[in-house]
Design a protein around this motif. Structure first.
Motif, short mmCIF file in Angstrom:
data_model
loop_
_atom_site.label_atom_id
_atom_site.label_comp_id
_atom_site.label_asym_id
_atom_site.label_seq_id
_atom_site.Cartn_x
_atom_site.Cartn_y
_atom_site.Cartn_z
N CYS A 152 -2.05 18.33 4.02
CA CYS A 152 -3.27 17.57 3.72
C CYS A 152 -3.65 17.70 2.24
N ASP A 153 -3.42 18.86 1.66
CA ASP A 153 -3.69 19.03 0.23
C ASP A 153 -2.76 18.14 -0.60
N ARG A 154 -1.49 18.06 -0.20
CA ARG A 154 -0.54 17.20 -0.94
C ARG A 154 -0.91 15.73 -0.79
N ILE A 155 -1.37 15.35 0.38
CA ILE A 155 -1.81 13.96 0.59
C ILE A 155 -2.99 13.65 -0.32
N ALA A 156 -3.94 14.58 -0.40
CA ALA A 156 -5.13 14.35 -1.24
C ALA A 156 -4.77 14.15 -2.70
N GLU A 157 -3.68 14.77 -3.13
CA GLU A 157 -3.28 14.70 -4.54
C GLU A 157 -2.17 13.66 -4.78
N GLY A 158 -1.77 12.93 -3.72
CA GLY A 158 -0.57 12.11 -3.81
C GLY A 158 -0.76 10.65 -4.14
N GLY A 159 -2.00 10.25 -4.44
CA GLY A 159 -2.22 8.85 -4.80
C GLY A 159 -2.06 7.88 -3.64
N PHE A 160 -2.34 8.31 -2.44
CA PHE A 160 -2.20 7.44 -1.27
C PHE A 160 -3.43 6.56 -1.09
N ASP B 298 -1.33 25.65 11.25
CA ASP B 298 -2.48 25.56 10.36
C ASP B 298 -2.04 25.63 8.90
N ALA B 299 -1.13 26.53 8.60
CA ALA B 299 -0.64 26.65 7.22
C ALA B 299 0.10 25.38 6.80
N MET C 264 0.83 -1.19 0.00
CA MET C 264 0.00 0.00 0.00
C MET C 264 0.88 1.25 0.00
N ARG C 265 0.34 2.32 -0.53
CA ARG C 265 0.99 3.62 -0.45
C ARG C 265 0.36 4.36 0.72
N ILE C 266 1.18 4.64 1.74
CA ILE C 266 0.67 5.13 3.02
C ILE C 266 1.29 6.47 3.34
N ALA C 267 0.43 7.44 3.67
CA ALA C 267 0.88 8.72 4.20
C ALA C 267 0.82 8.65 5.72
N LEU C 268 1.95 8.84 6.37
CA LEU C 268 1.99 8.88 7.83
C LEU C 268 2.14 10.33 8.25
N LEU C 269 1.08 10.89 8.80
CA LEU C 269 1.04 12.30 9.17
C LEU C 269 1.35 12.41 10.66
N ALA C 270 2.47 13.03 10.99
CA ALA C 270 2.96 13.04 12.37
C ALA C 270 2.75 14.39 13.03
N HIS C 271 2.87 14.38 14.34
CA HIS C 271 2.93 15.61 15.13
C HIS C 271 4.25 16.30 14.81
N ALA C 272 4.26 17.62 14.77
CA ALA C 272 5.46 18.36 14.34
C ALA C 272 6.14 19.11 15.47
N ARG C 273 5.76 18.82 16.70
CA ARG C 273 6.39 19.53 17.81
C ARG C 273 7.87 19.19 17.92
N GLN C 274 8.20 17.92 17.70
CA GLN C 274 9.57 17.43 17.78
C GLN C 274 9.90 16.65 16.52
N PRO C 275 11.18 16.47 16.20
CA PRO C 275 11.52 15.65 15.04
C PRO C 275 11.17 14.19 15.29
N ILE C 276 10.81 13.48 14.23
CA ILE C 276 10.60 12.04 14.33
C ILE C 276 11.97 11.40 14.12
N HIS D 71 -3.98 17.21 14.84
CA HIS D 71 -4.42 18.46 14.21
C HIS D 71 -5.79 18.24 13.58
N ARG D 72 -6.64 19.25 13.71
CA ARG D 72 -8.04 19.10 13.28
C ARG D 72 -8.21 18.95 11.77
N PHE D 73 -7.29 19.50 10.96
CA PHE D 73 -7.49 19.47 9.51
C PHE D 73 -7.51 18.04 8.98
N ALA D 74 -6.68 17.17 9.54
CA ALA D 74 -6.54 15.81 9.01
C ALA D 74 -7.80 14.98 9.19
N ILE D 75 -8.69 15.38 10.12
CA ILE D 75 -9.88 14.57 10.40
C ILE D 75 -11.16 15.21 9.87
#
Length: 353
Positions: free
Chosen positions: A88-96, A81-82, A1-13, A105-109
């Protein structure tokens, strides 16, 4: 599968992990890649370069907005937010095929987004106002919510969980946390050094019990550290730094008991199962999901009770080391966790017409 993993950005993964959320995202990306999935990590741009990273923000926001300044900060909210809107826009267009959302973050849900790319959202925290109502409004056929414990499930949905919500326990690779059959009689504590993790209570209990203690982890709240923890160091109580996983596992393996001291409604407690895998029984404050996760591998004290925790240390040290390790092997392995994640990814896929 092609999977987008959207992480919290407070700290580096990246290692050394600042906390459980960073560890969760790193091991999820690593495990899914090892199983042959095409994974793109949407996270802070200074995350581990071993992954294919699509930056939500150029660098983790703790660096841009220091901890003492970012709570309720309007500039930080606008910055995130930006970043998340564009991601999220890139994920929507990324074939995931699916998004695994760890972002808080609220935008992802938003239903308009989960209708485009099926989404599994993992909630790693108790309910809080900034996200609570967005989660309740996010139920759609293409969105599944997970929590890390039954205790957390009840906190989010006290009147009963929706059909598309389930408990997904965290998991670790037991091989990364080698079992040691005997310890040196000392205690170890690990976590973010901040008031809600109760570092000062671990020190107080170890002193009362007469047990040497080493603390590990990031000093997240410097004011708390300097006022309530650092003055207690000395003698058999020391700070061992903030270590990468392998070094931390080696240090844990030398000890005989792990102290777990949540002062909040702890949703899971990843550090506890890491210690348990090394063969350490746990002396814990009975907060949040501590009893649910630790079970027979620990002994418990009431919340905020350092004296009772000192008694629990001795009782926990009498538990044979194989008991905590067996509990991890039975309930909290990485393979069990990844199997459940893959099952959820298939579950949220649309049914062919």
């Amino acid at each position: 599968m092609r999977i987008a993993l959207l992480a919290h950005a407070r700290q580096p993964i990246a290692q050394p992990f600042m906390g459980g959320m960073e560890s969760h995202s790193w091991y999820l990306a690593d495990g899914l890649m090892a199983r042959g999935h095409d994974v793109v990590l949407f996270a802070a741009g200074d995350s581990d370069p071993r992954f294919a990273i699509d930056p939500v923000v150029d660098e983790h926001y703790e660096r841009t907005f220091p901890w003492a300044e970012h709570r309720g900060s309007a500039p930080l909210i606008a910055h995130l937010d930006a970043g998340y809107a564009a991601a999220c826009d890139r994920i929507a267009e990324g074939g995931f095929d699916v998004v695994h959302n760890n972002s808080l973050h609220r935008f992802a849900i938003e239903p308009r987004r989960t209708a485009v790319v099926p989404t599994v959202t993992s909630l790693h925290v108790p309910p809080y106002d900034a996200l609570h109502w967005f989660v309740k409004a996010s139920a759609t056929p293409g969105h599944h919510l997970t929590v890390t414990s039954e205790r957390q499930m009840a906190a989010w949905w006290p009147d009963g969980a929706p059909p598309r919500a389930s408990v997904l326990h965290n998991g670790i690779d037991p091989a990364a946390w080698p079992f040691v059959a005997t310890g040196d009689g000392s205690a170890v504590w690990c976590g973010r050094i901040t008031p809600n993790k109760g570092t000062h209570l671990a020190v107080a209990a170890a002193r009362m019990a007469g047990v040497p203690l080493t603390l590990f982890g990031q000093i997240e709240d410097p004011d708390y550290w300097h006022a309530q923890v650092e003055p207690l160091l000395g003698g058999d109580i020391r700070y061992g730094g903030h270590l990468h996983g392998a070094a931390l596992a080696a240090e844990m393996g030398r000890a005989s008991v792990f102290l777990f001291t949540p002062c909040w409604d702890e949703p899971f407690g990843l550090v506890a199962i890491e210690a348990m895998a090394c063969g350490l029984p746990v002396a814990a404050l009975d907060m949040g999901a501590a009893r649910e996760v630790i079970g027979e591998a620990g002994r418990f004290a009431p919340a905020n009770d350092g004296a009772a925790l000192a008694e629990a240390i001795g009782a926990a040290m009498a538990i044979p080391p194989h008991v905590p390790r067996d509990r991890v092997d039975r309930l909290f392995t990485r393979d069990r966790w990844l199997d459940a994640c893959e099952a959820l990814y298939h579950q949220v896929q649309p049914v062919p017409a």
